[in-house]
Design a protein around this motif. Structure first.
Motif, mmCIF file in Angstrom:
data_model
loop_
_atom_site.group_PDB
_atom_site.id
_atom_site.type_symbol
_atom_site.label_atom_id
_atom_site.label_comp_id
_atom_site.label_asym_id
_atom_site.label_seq_id
_atom_site.Cartn_x
_atom_site.Cartn_y
_atom_site.Cartn_z
ATOM 1 N N UNK A 83 25.428 11.165 0.396
ATOM 2 C CA UNK A 83 24.110 10.612 0.086
ATOM 3 C C UNK A 83 23.096 11.160 1.079
ATOM 4 N N UNK A 84 22.079 11.796 0.556
ATOM 5 C CA UNK A 84 20.995 12.286 1.419
ATOM 6 C C UNK A 84 19.691 11.660 0.946
ATOM 7 N N UNK A 85 18.766 11.512 1.856
ATOM 8 C CA UNK A 85 17.495 10.850 1.527
ATOM 9 C C UNK A 85 16.327 11.622 2.116
ATOM 10 N N UNK A 86 15.210 11.535 1.432
ATOM 11 C CA UNK A 86 13.958 12.106 1.932
ATOM 12 C C UNK A 86 12.859 11.054 1.774
ATOM 13 N N UNK A 87 11.933 11.094 2.683
ATOM 14 C CA UNK A 87 10.798 10.182 2.580
ATOM 15 C C UNK A 87 11.043 8.776 3.075
ATOM 16 N N UNK A 88 12.172 8.566 3.743
ATOM 17 C CA UNK A 88 12.424 7.226 4.298
ATOM 18 C C UNK A 88 11.568 7.014 5.538
ATOM 19 N N UNK A 108 0.810 -1.218 0.000
ATOM 20 C CA UNK A 108 0.000 0.000 0.000
ATOM 21 C C UNK A 108 0.849 1.276 0.000
ATOM 22 N N UNK A 109 2.154 1.121 0.132
ATOM 23 C CA UNK A 109 3.034 2.293 0.135
ATOM 24 C C UNK A 109 2.921 3.034 -1.190
ATOM 25 N N UNK A 110 2.630 4.314 -1.131
ATOM 26 C CA UNK A 110 2.391 5.095 -2.346
ATOM 27 C C UNK A 110 3.643 5.821 -2.837
ATOM 28 N N UNK A 111 4.477 6.252 -1.935
ATOM 29 C CA UNK A 111 5.659 7.019 -2.313
ATOM 30 C C UNK A 111 6.930 6.304 -1.866
ATOM 31 N N UNK A 112 7.853 6.223 -2.810
ATOM 32 C CA UNK A 112 9.149 5.623 -2.486
ATOM 33 C C UNK A 112 10.104 6.692 -1.968
ATOM 34 N N UNK A 113 11.032 6.297 -1.126
ATOM 35 C CA UNK A 113 12.035 7.269 -0.662
ATOM 36 C C UNK A 113 12.850 7.813 -1.839
ATOM 37 N N UNK A 114 13.306 9.044 -1.708
ATOM 38 C CA UNK A 114 14.142 9.649 -2.736
ATOM 39 C C UNK A 114 15.575 9.766 -2.226
ATOM 40 N N UNK A 119 17.650 3.784 6.662
ATOM 41 C CA UNK A 119 18.504 4.940 6.967
ATOM 42 C C UNK A 119 19.921 4.496 7.311
ATOM 43 N N UNK A 120 20.033 3.410 8.055
ATOM 44 C CA UNK A 120 21.363 2.898 8.411
ATOM 45 C C UNK A 120 22.092 2.390 7.169
ATOM 46 N N UNK A 121 21.372 1.766 6.250
ATOM 47 C CA UNK A 121 21.979 1.270 5.008
ATOM 48 C C UNK A 121 22.534 2.427 4.177
ATOM 49 N N UNK A 122 21.774 3.503 4.085
ATOM 50 C CA UNK A 122 22.216 4.678 3.319
ATOM 51 C C UNK A 122 23.481 5.272 3.928
ATOM 52 N N UNK A 123 23.486 5.409 5.247
ATOM 53 C CA UNK A 123 24.667 5.956 5.931
ATOM 54 C C UNK A 123 25.881 5.053 5.740
ATOM 55 N N UNK A 124 25.669 3.744 5.865
ATOM 56 C CA UNK A 124 26.772 2.786 5.699
ATOM 57 C C UNK A 124 27.309 2.818 4.273
ATOM 58 N N UNK A 125 26.410 2.932 3.298
ATOM 59 C CA UNK A 125 26.833 2.981 1.890
ATOM 60 C C UNK A 125 27.722 4.195 1.629
ATOM 61 N N UNK A 126 27.323 5.335 2.182
ATOM 62 C CA UNK A 126 28.123 6.561 2.005
ATOM 63 C C UNK A 126 29.513 6.408 2.619
#
Length: 209
Positions: free
Chosen positions: A106-111, A84-90, A141-148
């Motif tokens: 790497x920055x993210x919005x909508x997570x 049912x999730x309508x918007x994916x994180x950017x 969020x942790x995955x994004x930080x680790x990837x960076x």
């Protein structure tokens, strides 16, 4: 450098001295860069270790939460809620410079979303679903930080290796060869000077006789 191909002239000696001075200056700067990059690498390494520990813990929590949600609500219900999730994180990728090395930012919005923006209705779901969503948002969020951090470490490590090779090439090959060539030219010039002096003495001796 093949010594036989070197012209033993004073102008060549002057140019060689300049090259040695330039090479020694470059060697010093490269060593400073290498040492600075190593310091930056270890600072990020400590941060990356902490994030990796947090990531492993977040993954374990997420797995536990979804297992409990599936046990209470059923696998089909949990999957249906996920769809049912309508918007994916950017994800926005930019970068910054660390001592000449371009590393990612790497920055993210909508997570992480508030409950009313997750797309599933409050009615028909329960706290187990909400806690699962919270856990997976934290995990992403942790995955994004680790990837960076890990990409930054890889790029710094690559640059450290390149810089070390340049430092070693200058220190053990280029500069010693230049110094050896300079010694050869000096010796050759001294030989020429001695021969000239010897000939001059012979000429003077003949003139006196």
């Amino acid at each position: 450098m093949v010594l036989q191909d070197v012209k033993p002239t004073r102008s060549e000696l002057i140019q060689l001295k300049r090259r040695i001075k330039l090479s020694e200056s470059g060697h010093k700067l490269l060593k400073m860069k290498r040492d600075g990059l190593i310091l930056e690498f270890f600072k990020i390494l400590n941060e990356a270790r902490n994030v990796r520990t947090e990531l492993d813990a977040a993954y374990d929590i997420a797995v536990d939460k979804i297992s409990l949600a599936c046990a209470v609500n059923g696998v089909v219900a949990v999957k249906s809620t996920a769809f049912t999730t309508k918007e994916n994180p950017e994800i926005e990728l930019s970068g910054h410079n660390i001592m000449g090395v371009f590393v990612p930012k790497i920055s993210s919005t909508g997570v992480r979303k508030p409950l009313y923006e997750r797309g599933y209705g409050i009615i028909g779901t329960n706290a187990y679903i909400d806690e699962t969503a919270d856990a997976y948002e934290d995990l992403v969020e942790k995955i994004i930080t680790a990837a960076e951090l890990e990409t930054t470490m890889k790029r710094l490590l690559d640059e450290i290796e390149k810089t070390k090779r340049r430092v070693n090439a200058l220190e053990f090959k280029v500069i010693p060869e230049l110094i050896e060539t300079m010694k050869f030219i000096r010796f050759a010039l001294e030989e020429v000077e001695r021969e000239s002096t010897f000939r001059l003495k012979r000429v003077k001796a003949r003139t006196k006789t």
